[in-house]
Design an enzyme around this catalytic site. Sequence first.
Site, PDB file in Angstrom:
ATOM      1  N   LYS A 296      -5.970  -6.443  -5.000  1.00  0.00           N
ATOM      2  CA  LYS A 296      -4.676  -6.252  -4.712  1.00  0.00           C
ATOM      3  C   LYS A 296      -3.612  -6.675  -5.266  1.00  0.00           C
ATOM      4  O   LYS A 296      -3.773  -7.893  -5.190  1.00  0.00           O
ATOM      5  CB  LYS A 296      -3.937  -5.719  -3.501  1.00  0.00           C
ATOM      6  CG  LYS A 296      -4.394  -4.537  -2.801  1.00  0.00           C
ATOM      7  CD  LYS A 296      -4.474  -4.013  -1.287  1.00  0.00           C
ATOM      8  CE  LYS A 296      -4.962  -3.904  -0.594  1.00  0.00           C
ATOM      9  NZ  LYS A 296      -4.995  -3.490   0.683  1.00  0.00           N
TER      10      LYS A 296
ATOM     11  N   ARG B   3      -6.658  -6.995  10.936  1.00  0.00           N
ATOM     12  CA  ARG B   3      -5.548  -7.740  10.982  1.00  0.00           C
ATOM     13  C   ARG B   3      -4.619  -8.286  10.772  1.00  0.00           C
ATOM     14  O   ARG B   3      -4.290  -7.098  10.130  1.00  0.00           O
ATOM     15  CB  ARG B   3      -6.046  -9.443  10.073  1.00  0.00           C
ATOM     16  CG  ARG B   3      -7.252  -8.931   8.795  1.00  0.00           C
ATOM     17  CD  ARG B   3      -7.702  -9.602   7.953  1.00  0.00           C
ATOM     18  NE  ARG B   3      -7.820  -9.140   6.487  1.00  0.00           N
ATOM     19  CZ  ARG B   3      -7.052  -8.390   5.366  1.00  0.00           C
ATOM     20  NH1 ARG B   3      -6.035  -8.276   5.606  1.00  0.00           N
ATOM     21  NH2 ARG B   3      -7.879  -8.289   4.221  1.00  0.00           N
TER      22      ARG B   3
END
Length: 458
Positions: free
Chosen positions: A237, A292
């Site tokens: 990303k 996370r």
Amino acid sequence: MFHKVMIANRGAVAARVLRSLKALGIRTVAVHSEADQDLPYLALADEVYAIGASDPRASYLNQDALLDVMQRSGADGLHPGYGFLSENAGFAQRVNDSGACFIGPSPRWIEAMGHKTRARELMAQHGMPMGASSELLDTNEARTLAEAARVGYPVLVKPAGGGGGIGMLAARDDAQLLKAVEQARSLAQRSFGNAELYLERLVERPRHVEFQILADRHGNVRHLFERDCSVQRRHQKVIEEAGAPAIPRAQVDAAADQAASILAGLGYDVIGTVETLYDGAGHFHFLEMNTRLQVEHAVTEAVTGIDLVRAQVRLAWGDRLDDVLPKDIELQGHAIEARIYAEDPVRFFPSPGPLKTLRFPRAEGVRVETGFAEGNTITPFYDPMIGKLIAHGTTRAQAIERLVAALDATTIEGVKTNIAFVRQVLQSPSFNAGEVHTGLGAEVLEQARKQPTVPAPV
């Protein structure tokens, strides 16, 4: 609440977590490797400890060194940040066994979601939509080809025990498949210490849409809407936004509600992100679950007003979700994040070196997250991300305008950066129309190469 929390990480996320811990009135412990001893956020921590050499295996991945600092500092909580040991179930268990608290999901959920095929099986059993996929591949070529035939070409070869796009290779026929499997197996073994692979049906021009999850340790789970992370390079990303453009709100809300409902049924806790591929026809196919805080969490914070790190800390402590989140949360405008890397803007190879100049703008609706200051060095030991620019506007168009202006006002000298590439994507007609997909970055780069009147980024 925690008395003292150790941050077992570095760079932008260490600085980010430090800020929220201070806002909660919690004493802070920062750690650093030899390469990071001059990073500016260390001066803001209440206590600072050196944990080893620059090689991450000797420092940020050195469980014994980190646990030793926990014991010496008297910290009763450990925030793992993202990357490094943030999704290591064994480390989370060791932290908990020491009498402190791992500020993340329970180790059993990190273990359950860490292996891609087992996580897919678990989520599928509870009704999460899936694309076609294979069992784990063995070394028998005939069985591998049979699995590919069952899934249907084109397929994507994926490591079962890794992430971040590493080792993912496409194959459109038998010959390509066998070559891809050999290459991916080698990459997976070197990168994750686990050579297990499986196949997924390759979705052409998909969108990467993910759902932010928060949960308490009392059985309650909520989502904080979606992020679109379709713009990538090397399967990683680089531009993320909230919400997802050009998808009907009812459609994306239904998918988010379904993910949260499934995780509530399972008893999931604290924080996580459900990642999916959107096929453009109303279907969200489960990819994986990250247990996370995400790099791109700031766009969710911008459009919800929720400090996700504070929420994560309070939920890990045992607070109830209803006490952490307001009853009603609505999307407020649109936010877009650009990751700024020290890398070649065309081939995307890391470009380590000194940050001779590092100046980010201060502007309305723009947030900067970095762990560096002018004079620091981007070393070859870690991910070369310099920082993140997050722009928030009342509309998507305003967020784009603010982010482009912020990029123009950013000055970085001493290393190559991807700023020119990010700007090209943000100003492309497809991105502005919300026509994003995982191949858009490559398309924009190719168009720039074909247009001699438009200089390629240097």
